[in-house]
Design an enzyme around this catalytic site. Sequence first.
Site, PDB file in Angstrom:
ATOM      1  N   ASP A 114       0.833  -1.214   0.000  1.00 40.80           N
ATOM      2  CA  ASP A 114       0.000   0.000   0.000  1.00 40.80           C
ATOM      3  C   ASP A 114       0.863   1.258   0.000  1.00 40.80           C
ATOM      4  OD1 ASP A 114       0.884  -0.146   2.605  1.00 40.80           O
ATOM      5  OD2 ASP A 114      -1.096   0.033   3.534  1.00 40.80           O
ATOM      6  N   LYS A 117      -0.980  -9.250   3.615  1.00 34.45           N
ATOM      7  CA  LYS A 117      -0.170  -8.720   4.719  1.00 34.45           C
ATOM      8  C   LYS A 117      -1.008  -7.727   5.509  1.00 34.45           C
ATOM      9  CE  LYS A 117       3.524  -5.846   4.005  1.00 34.45           C
ATOM     10  NZ  LYS A 117       3.065  -4.562   4.625  1.00 34.45           N
ATOM     11  N   GLU A 163      -0.888  -5.152   9.243  1.00 30.41           N
ATOM     12  CA  GLU A 163       0.063  -4.479  10.144  1.00 30.41           C
ATOM     13  C   GLU A 163      -0.351  -4.611  11.609  1.00 30.41           C
ATOM     14  OE1 GLU A 163       0.621  -0.397   8.988  1.00 30.41           O
ATOM     15  OE2 GLU A 163       1.267  -0.933   6.956  1.00 30.41           O
ATOM     16  N   GLU A 188      10.089  -3.342   9.919  1.00 30.02           N
ATOM     17  CA  GLU A 188      10.415  -2.085   9.232  1.00 30.02           C
ATOM     18  C   GLU A 188      11.013  -1.063  10.194  1.00 30.02           C
ATOM     19  OE1 GLU A 188       7.398  -0.639   6.606  1.00 30.02           O
ATOM     20  OE2 GLU A 188       8.383   1.292   6.318  1.00 30.02           O
TER      21      GLU A 188
HETATM   22  O1  KIV Z   1       3.788  -1.084   1.305  1.00 30.83           O
HETATM   23  C1  KIV Z   1       4.936  -1.568   1.201  1.00 30.83           C
HETATM   24  O2  KIV Z   1       5.603  -1.473   0.137  1.00 30.83           O
HETATM   25  C2  KIV Z   1       5.487  -2.268   2.351  1.00 30.83           C
HETATM   26  C3  KIV Z   1       6.941  -2.596   2.349  1.00 30.83           C
HETATM   27  C4  KIV Z   1       7.779  -1.399   2.345  1.00 30.83           C
HETATM   28  C5  KIV Z   1       7.285  -3.522   3.449  1.00 30.83           C
HETATM   29  O3  KIV Z   1       4.769  -2.540   3.262  1.00 30.83           O
END
Ligand code: KIV
Length: 265
Positions: free
Chosen positions: A44, A113, A115, A183
């Site tokens: 995102d 994914k 968070e 991160e």
């Molecule tokens: O949105 C993204 O590109 C990410 C990466 C930087 C881990 O979450």
Amino acid sequence: MRNVHKVYSPEKKGKEKISVVTCYDFGFAKVLNETDVDSILVGDSLGMVIQGNTSTLPVTLDEMIYHTKAVRRGAPDKFIVADLPFLSYQTSIEDGIRSAGRMMKETDCDAVKIEGGSDFICELISILKQIGVPVMGHLGLTPQSVHVFGGHKVQGKGEESGAKLLREAEALSDAGAFSMVLEMIPADLGKKVSLEIGVPTIGIGAGPDCDGQVLVLYDLLGLDANFQPKFLKKFADLHSIVKNAVGNYHKEVKSGEFPGKDHSF
Ligand code: KIV
């Protein structure tokens, strides 16, 4: 290869690093499909890199689905993880299931994914796994919470904060996350987490001891001359290449040199 147990195998820990690249479109996905890169993340971060926003918060689920479909068309062979955007899963377990379900059904991605490391996130990961959705976690600087952090700042500094992050990493792993992004955390914390949890860690600004690394493709290609966070290594200078190429095209159009015989019917 699209097998989560192979691409993100815990067996690789300490033996073989995992390379992940964030990509948002068909053209670049086609190129990545021809490389050995292990996995693609449709992140995102496109909210900033593609849309020009100052954070990832405005990105919608429909936009993530649109981009993930394009990436899948370009990279049929790669293991694709797609980000669930802000507010598409934080509101309730049911919303999380629906959003993850839509992403899997409509895009043919291989995993999603999400968070954070709260009890709610762990419960969601566990339920998604039970219904067949592989989930990657994301700890440290989680960009969907940028306003709580007060900016894109290094997280997990100091003993207490580091210990909390380690506990969250263990909880995500216990809940069934197959891997997690770390991160912008201190390198020694990245190493500690990677040594102590059973699933592969994928670092971005988390030091050399993570089990893999991820960078945004546009960043590693050097498209934005002014974007230079400490964690970023630019493997090309696409900014200059694009400027020179477009400058030459412009000159040839003006002079009439292009199109010549070779490019005419
Ligand atoms: O949105 C993204 O590109 C990410 C990466 C930087 C881990 O979450």
